[in-house]
Scaffold this active site. Structure first.
Site, PDB file in Angstrom:
ATOM      1  N   ASP A  78      31.963  44.516  32.519  1.00  0.00           N
ATOM      2  CA  ASP A  78      32.243  43.731  33.728  1.00  0.00           C
ATOM      3  C   ASP A  78      32.351  42.256  33.363  1.00  0.00           C
ATOM      4  O   ASP A  78      31.336  41.583  33.137  1.00  0.00           O
ATOM      5  CB  ASP A  78      31.130  43.956  34.756  1.00  0.00           C
ATOM      6  CG  ASP A  78      31.428  43.296  36.099  1.00  0.00           C
ATOM      7  OD1 ASP A  78      30.687  43.545  37.057  1.00  0.00           O
ATOM      8  OD2 ASP A  78      32.397  42.510  36.186  1.00  0.00           O
TER       9      ASP A  78
ATOM     10  N   GLU B 205      26.315  45.741  40.191  1.00  0.00           N
ATOM     11  CA  GLU B 205      27.770  45.845  40.155  1.00  0.00           C
ATOM     12  C   GLU B 205      28.271  47.017  39.307  1.00  0.00           C
ATOM     13  O   GLU B 205      29.212  47.708  39.713  1.00  0.00           O
ATOM     14  CB  GLU B 205      28.372  44.521  39.684  1.00  0.00           C
ATOM     15  CG  GLU B 205      28.218  43.414  40.727  1.00  0.00           C
ATOM     16  CD  GLU B 205      28.608  42.036  40.214  1.00  0.00           C
ATOM     17  OE1 GLU B 205      29.044  41.949  39.041  1.00  0.00           O
ATOM     18  OE2 GLU B 205      28.488  41.060  40.964  1.00  0.00           O
TER      19      GLU B 205
ATOM     20  N   LYS C 172      28.235  30.813  42.360  1.00  0.00           N
ATOM     21  CA  LYS C 172      27.420  31.966  41.984  1.00  0.00           C
ATOM     22  C   LYS C 172      26.651  31.692  40.698  1.00  0.00           C
ATOM     23  O   LYS C 172      25.540  32.206  40.513  1.00  0.00           O
ATOM     24  CB  LYS C 172      28.316  33.195  41.826  1.00  0.00           C
ATOM     25  CG  LYS C 172      27.582  34.493  41.495  1.00  0.00           C
ATOM     26  CD  LYS C 172      28.547  35.673  41.502  1.00  0.00           C
ATOM     27  CE  LYS C 172      27.860  36.972  41.120  1.00  0.00           C
ATOM     28  NZ  LYS C 172      28.789  38.125  41.188  1.00  0.00           N
TER      29      LYS C 172
ATOM     30  N   ASP D 299      31.180  42.479  47.846  1.00  0.00           N
ATOM     31  CA  ASP D 299      31.167  41.961  46.477  1.00  0.00           C
ATOM     32  C   ASP D 299      31.215  40.442  46.588  1.00  0.00           C
ATOM     33  O   ASP D 299      32.262  39.860  46.882  1.00  0.00           O
ATOM     34  CB  ASP D 299      32.375  42.491  45.698  1.00  0.00           C
ATOM     35  CG  ASP D 299      32.490  41.896  44.296  1.00  0.00           C
ATOM     36  OD1 ASP D 299      33.528  42.109  43.653  1.00  0.00           O
ATOM     37  OD2 ASP D 299      31.542  41.202  43.866  1.00  0.00           O
TER      38      ASP D 299
END
Length: 648
Positions: free
Chosen positions: A193, A170, A71, A8
């Site tokens: 999420d 994800e 990210k 992850d």
């Protein structure tokens, strides 16, 4: 062939996971940490980058050389970056319409190269665990990532020396981790999420054991970082009003806009804001303290959970549109969902959980408070089930590991994973239970926390291992006690790390280590898993029955501890500053101290006392002693300057 690991690659933290003997687990590093901060520090030119917790510590003093939350820049062009995204403490190059770069020590680093350094760190962690080279990985991305962002993630993996076997969404990974492949055929699941930098809502349908994504919607520029930024700007405004430095609310990281000193100050404020936000998920108020923000200015403020929620409610509310669009695209009503699962560290926030519950019309769920951990025990009424039974930080990595095991040819028959039936923790000062491993954690599992002493010149610490769901130690089960000895130090200076590890057989190993000397003790306890169902049920029912009285007792004990600390500190300060304070002022302080002492006396036996009176008395004493605290601070600063030879 190399083992395939699941990774992850997160905005705030990254994890590497595997499946061992049929059990998915997050691999811990040599220090026992399972989360690796996605932070990279670049020392002087020519020296290798530093990654993870060490880099995160350096970020405070070398903000311009330390990259985090990259990210958000993966696969992005300079023209697409918003001013809000530039509110970081390191320089970002957004000239032209080329890719985003981060100039450090004369080199322009791409987000992919920086992410590759994080992945290299995870590869080292995995290779230390397996004792052999690891070159294959499944890496997760937000479902809303476009092709450029997915390719950038794959490139980062390749730069780190991995063959990227699959880029996995994800939400699909999270659904695997929750074991939702065991649901009824055609079951429909929503995955909410909310991580550090991205948000997406995905709706999945289970068809013949395979998850099909019916719809997904989200925002790759929305996450916990936005809450941090909002809180930082709030604190900066308060600091400016209080006579502190003007740090320019809303300033970007560009060197022309924020001088080095201001950047370092903003970095300190950001760290304090992030810590306060995390604590307010389990506490109702916290104190944010920034001593010596400048040589002549210190800042302290009490922030309540309600204030944080008011500050950030609109940011959480921005996820609503994406959720409704995903439902519309899937041609579903919320009531047609079987479950809504929460993923991402930001979903620990009570406001987020309540928002999701209200939005999807979820059945009532038991809110987690302090050591009261009810896992997935819900009072099902109508609507989908709000499922928070998995660790939101680890679910995606565990799902990636399961997918990796499937690609390796494993999991032909799905195995039942064992879990901890009750929470495990230790007794802390005041007779409270501090949970280290929450109920329903999948084993094997490892977790730890740092503790300190509460008494001056304390020579040892009693480690009392507990199991249960109640707030007070005496209401839980004792699994054993042992003592760790160490050199005597003033209160609060000793550092003792306590770590629990439950192996695949359910045996609990408790470790306590004196950080200063490295002296440690490891004690094997009885099985932490082999508990009769009736006993577990009774403990959970008692925790629900006594939830309010337990919480009131915890609040009283915590307030009582704080009151005694404040009284001791005030007495010491009065003694130290006796010659520099007027008699009338000292008498006012003595009166306020008397009210705190009187409020403490309202406690009856083992029951809580008058909490509101005690809190008000503490607040009044804090207010009246501000000049005394400033006097002590001036003395400390003067002593420091004399020590450095800057003052005669």
């Amino acid at each position: 062939m190399s083992k395939i690991v699941g990774i992850d690659l997160g905005t705030t933290n990254s994890l590497v996971a595997t499946v061992d003997s049929g059990i998915p687990l997050v691999i811990a590093d040599v220090g026992g940490a399972r989360l690796t901060p996605s932070v990279v520090w670049f020392p002087a030119a020519g020296q290798p980058p530093v990654v993870g917790a060490e880099a995160n510590r350096v970020r405070l003093i070398r903000p311009a050389e330390t990259a985090y939350s990259v990210k958000r820049f993966m696969g992005r062009r300079a023209a697409d970056v918003t001013p809000e995204e530039l509110a970081v403490t390191y320089p970002v190059n957004i000239t032209g319409n080329g890719p985003v770069t981060l100039p450090v020590h004369g080199k322009n680093w791409t987000p992919e190269e920086i992410s590759a350094e994080v992945l290299k760190k995870l590869r080292v962690v995995a290779e230390a665990y397996f004792g052999e080279a690891v070159t294959r990985a499944v890496i997760t991305v937000p479902a809303y990532f476009n092709d450029a962002q997915r390719n950038a993630t794959k490139k980062a993996g390749e730069l780190a020396g991995f063959t990227v076997e699959r880029i996995l969404n994800e939400p699909t990974a999270a659904a695997l981790a929750y074991g939702l492949d065991k649901l009824k055929e055609r079951a429909k699941i929503a995955v909410y999420d909310l991580g550090g930098g991205t948000f997406d809502l995905s709706i999945l349908e289970l068809t013949e054991g395979v998850f099909q994504v019916l719809a997904t919607n989200g925002n790759t520029r929305l996450g916990g970082d936005d809450l941090d930024r909002r809180l930082v700007e709030f604190l900066i405004e308060k600091i400016t009003v209080s006579g502190g430095p003007n740090l320019g609310a809303g300033a970007t990281s560009q060197s022309a806009a924020v001088p080095g000193k201001a950047m370092a100050q903003r970095s300190r404020i950001r760290e304090a804001a992030e810590l306060a936000k995390i604590r307010l998920s389990t506490e109702t108020q916290v104190e944010i303290s920034l001593p010596f923000l400048t040589p002549d200015f210190s800042f302290t403020i009490t922030l309540t959970r309600a204030e944080l929620e008011n500050l950030t409610r609109d940011i959480i509310g921005r996820t609503r549109t994406h959720c409704l669009r995903a439902l519309a695209d899937a041609k579903l009503e919320a009531a047609a969902l079987d479950q809504v699962i929460l993923v991402g560290g930001q979903t620990r926030m009570p406001l987020v959980r309540q928002f999701v519950s209200d939005l999807f019309g979820c059945a009532e769920f038991a809110e987690t408070r302090g050591a009261l951990r009810l896992g997935s025990d819900y009072h099902q009424a109508s609507g989908p089930q709000l499922n928070t039974s998995q660790n939101p930080d680890e679910a995606v990595a565990l799902g990636a590991a399961i997918q990796a095991e499937i690609l390796s040819g494993g999991f032909k028959n799905v195995l039942l994973l064992d879990v901890t039936p009750l929470s495990l923790g230790i007794e802390t000062f005041g007779g409270l239970m501090n949970v280290l491993i929450p109920r329903n954690s999948t084993i094997p599992v490892k977790a730890g926390e740092m503790f300190t002493t509460a008494v001056d010149q304390q020579r040892s610490m009693l480690i009392h291992v507990l199991q249960g769901e109640r707030e007070r130690a005496k209401d839980n089960w004792s699994l054993g006690k042992f003592i760790l000895e160490f050199a005597p130090l003033p209160r609060g200076l000793a550092r003792v790390g306590v770590q629990f590890e439950i192996d695949a057989n359910g045996i609990l190993h408790a470790l306590a280590r004196d950080i200063q000397t490295g002296h440690e003790r490891i004690v094997e306890m009885k099985s932490a898993v082999d508990v009769a169902d009736e006993a577990v049920q009774q403990m959970v029912e008692e925790s629900v029955e006594h939830a309010f009285t337990d919480l009131a007792a915890r609040r009283w004990i915590e307030a009582k501890l704080k009151a005694n600390e404040v009284l001791t500190a005030t007495r010491n300060a009065l003694t130290a500053c006796a010659e520099d304070t007027e008699v009338a002022y000292r008498e006012k302080i003595q009166t306020a101290m008397g009210e705190v002492t009187a409020a403490l006396g309202t406690e009856a036996g083992n029951e809580a006392g008058d909490l509101k009176r005690l809190q008000a008395a503490i607040a009044a004493l804090d207010e009246i002693t501000k000049p005394l605290a400033e006097l002590l601070m001036d003395r400390a600063m003067e002593a420091l300057l004399r020590k450095r030879g800057l003052l005669q």
